[in-house]
Design an enzyme around this catalytic site. Structure first.
Site, PDB file in Angstrom:
ATOM      1  N   ALA A 142       0.810  -1.219   0.000  1.00 23.85           N
ATOM      2  CA  ALA A 142       0.000   0.000   0.000  1.00 23.85           C
ATOM      3  C   ALA A 142       0.842   1.267   0.000  1.00 23.85           C
ATOM      4  CB  ALA A 142      -0.941   0.005   1.189  1.00 23.85           C
ATOM      5  N   THR A 143       2.064   1.191   0.519  1.00 27.32           N
ATOM      6  CA  THR A 143       2.915   2.381   0.478  1.00 27.32           C
ATOM      7  C   THR A 143       3.163   2.763  -0.979  1.00 27.32           C
ATOM      8  OG1 THR A 143       3.937   1.826   2.581  1.00 27.32           O
ATOM      9  CG2 THR A 143       5.172   3.333   1.159  1.00 27.32           C
ATOM     10  N   SER A 153      -3.451  -3.562   0.658  1.00 25.62           N
ATOM     11  CA  SER A 153      -2.220  -4.237   1.080  1.00 25.62           C
ATOM     12  C   SER A 153      -2.532  -5.690   1.417  1.00 25.62           C
ATOM     13  CB  SER A 153      -1.660  -3.524   2.308  1.00 25.62           C
ATOM     14  OG  SER A 153      -0.526  -4.203   2.788  1.00 25.62           O
ATOM     15  N   GLY A 154      -1.639  -6.589   1.011  1.00 27.93           N
ATOM     16  CA  GLY A 154      -1.871  -8.016   1.259  1.00 27.93           C
ATOM     17  C   GLY A 154      -1.656  -8.431   2.704  1.00 27.93           C
ATOM     18  N   HIS A 155      -0.586  -7.884   3.323  1.00 28.84           N
ATOM     19  CA  HIS A 155      -0.192  -8.473   4.614  1.00 28.84           C
ATOM     20  C   HIS A 155      -1.096  -8.092   5.779  1.00 28.84           C
ATOM     21  CE1 HIS A 155       2.175  -5.106   6.607  1.00 28.84           C
ATOM     22  NE2 HIS A 155       2.074  -4.621   5.383  1.00 28.84           N
ATOM     23  N   GLN A 185      -6.927  -0.727   5.979  1.00 24.90           N
ATOM     24  CA  GLN A 185      -7.492  -1.299   7.215  1.00 24.90           C
ATOM     25  C   GLN A 185      -8.992  -1.576   7.078  1.00 24.90           C
ATOM     26  OE1 GLN A 185      -5.613  -2.328   9.645  1.00 24.90           O
ATOM     27  NE2 GLN A 185      -3.690  -1.208   9.334  1.00 24.90           N
ATOM     28  N   ASN A 192      -5.747   3.446  11.101  1.00 21.54           N
ATOM     29  CA  ASN A 192      -4.980   2.300  11.580  1.00 21.54           C
ATOM     30  C   ASN A 192      -4.646   2.372  13.059  1.00 21.54           C
ATOM     31  OD1 ASN A 192      -3.432   4.462  10.169  1.00 21.54           O
ATOM     32  ND2 ASN A 192      -1.706   3.491  11.190  1.00 21.54           N
ATOM     33  N   CYS A 217       4.160   2.122  12.869  1.00 18.82           N
ATOM     34  CA  CYS A 217       5.033   3.054  12.174  1.00 18.82           C
ATOM     35  C   CYS A 217       5.517   4.172  13.068  1.00 18.82           C
ATOM     36  CB  CYS A 217       4.310   3.651  10.977  1.00 18.82           C
ATOM     37  SG  CYS A 217       3.843   2.374   9.835  1.00 18.82           S
ATOM     38  N   THR A 236       8.970  -7.213 -13.009  1.00 19.68           N
ATOM     39  CA  THR A 236       8.395  -8.557 -13.136  1.00 19.68           C
ATOM     40  C   THR A 236       7.447  -8.820 -11.978  1.00 19.68           C
ATOM     41  OG1 THR A 236      10.397  -9.276 -14.234  1.00 19.68           O
ATOM     42  CG2 THR A 236       8.973 -11.016 -13.344  1.00 19.68           C
TER      43      THR A 236
END
Ligand code: PLP
Length: 376
Positions: A68-69, A198-200, A178, A148, A322, A236
């Site tokens: 996401a960043t 974001s995936g994580h 979030q 968040n 963060c 890639t």
């Protein structure tokens, strides 16, 4: 281990792990023209379709990124490159994640006028305030869906719909990190031209995310190179991570409501237990995301408590991951009392959090109060 720091990152689910393995085995380069490349490309397009479906958009509107960043940076600097020569104003909320706040600061340093909308005296961000900050000189409005640090849900849908009615040319961007797969997130309903994911944060691996860009919104690419992702994001594709992301969304998408109810039940239990302990104050307001709860423990500094709990293998966060122990400017914006800023911790749940986990947390807090608070 009792892991209550899911807003920082989540444990990858079995489905995501299996999909990552598959993406490692199907090792071809999706850009290659031979069979091995095509097999990898098929895995990427499957995942893209799943994510597009979940957002209610078409697959060609979804671009994979490293997280996401990158998505936020692409959206914000892309909007600037496309429109920043003619228009100068950008509107954001004052409680954005640094991945929006800092690019916006950079735009300001480059000569843009950045308007930051703060919560009112009740700690609420008002859609009308966001709308009122937009004028003919505005090219971008970026507003997160779920904060968040405390789970506060911002009035994005209402603000963006007012903005789009009066200023259809203004680009609307939403950091949905979030919110996605936790509360309903549909691009059209949000009136968002761009959405960062974001995936994580949703049980997929780290290092993978996506940016939705609505058809017809033209912003230049952020990464230049071999022209992958239809030239929008060169590099890639990380097939294994993309597969993991797709698998996590496939698992979660049909269960957003059921998981929400479960999380709400856990949050209600947590709040009840906090209220039973006279020295624990719940910062988070009603009506926010049930997955994130900000609390303050009177007389205990956040980091001291965090490390005390860590010894019991209970993992929470002080403010947000963060902020790394710095006093949170976001929580200040929400007008939390000065003394509670020092003693705030964030409890962020997953779909697997149980009431027993909350009991263990509350016992840990009680024990910290007994061991560490001098005056009782
Ligand atoms: N936006 C929000 C609201 C977040 O919570 C985070 C992560 O903490 C990010 C953006 C950054 O996401 P990523 O780690 O995928 O770059």
């Amino acid at each position: 281990m009792i892991y209550l720091d899911n807003a920082a990152t989540t444990k990858p689910c079995d489905e995501a792990k299996a999909a990552v393995m598959k993406g490692l085995e199907v090792f071809g380069n999706p850009s290659s023209l031979h069979r091995a490349g095509l097999d990898a490309e098929l895995l990427v397009s499957d995942a893209r379709e799943i994510i597009a479906d979940a957002l209610g958009v078409t697959p060609d509107e979804v671009y994979f990124t490293s997280g996401a960043t990158e998505s936020n940076n692409t959206a914000i600097f892309g909007a600037y490159k496309a429109h920043g020569k003619r228009k100068k104003r950008v509107v954001i909320s004052s409680v954005e994640h640094p991945a929006v706040k800092n690019p916006a600061q950079e735009l300001e340093d480059m000569g843009c006028e950045v308007i930051r909308i703060s919560p009112d005296e009740n700690g609420e961000i008002n859609a009308r305030d966001i709308f009122a900050a937009v004028n003919e000189d505005t090219f971008l409005v970026s507003c997160m869906l779920v904060n968040n640090e405390n789970g506060y849900i911002l009035p994005v849908e209402k603000a963006f719909s007012m903005i789009k009615k009066k200023y259809p040319q203004v680009i609307t961007h939403c950091d949905c990190v979030q919110g996605f797969m936790k509360i309903p997130v549909k691009a059209k309903k949000l009136n968002a031209d761009m959405i960062s994911l974001s995936g994580h944060k949703i049980y997929a691996p780290k290092g993978i995310g996506a940016l939705y860009v609505k058809k017809g919104i033209h912003i230049p690419p952020f990464m230049l190179g071999g022209g992958q992702e239809k030239g929008f994001r060169s590099g890639t594709e990380s097939v294994p991570l993309i597969c993991g992301f797709g698998a996590a969304v496939k698992k979660l998408a049909p269960n957003v409501s059921a998981n929400f109810e479960k999380a709400a039940d856990i949050q209600a239990y947590l709040i009840e237990k906090c209220n039973e302990n006279g020295d624990v104050f719940v910062n988070s307001r009603k009506g926010g995301s049930p997955y994130v709860t900000s609390i303050a423990v009177n007389g205990l500094k956040s980091e001291v408590l965090l490390h005390y709990l860590e010894k019991r293998e209970i993992y929470v966060s002080s403010g947000s991951a963060c902020s790394k122990g710095k006093k949170s400017s976001v929580l200040k914006e929400f007008r939390y009392p000065e003394q509670s800023l020092d003693s705030t911790i964030r409890i962020s749940c997953s779909i697997d959090t149980t009431k027993a986990d909350i009991d263990a947390l509350m016992e840990g807090i009680k024990s910290a109060q007994n061991d560490l608070c001098k005056v009782r």
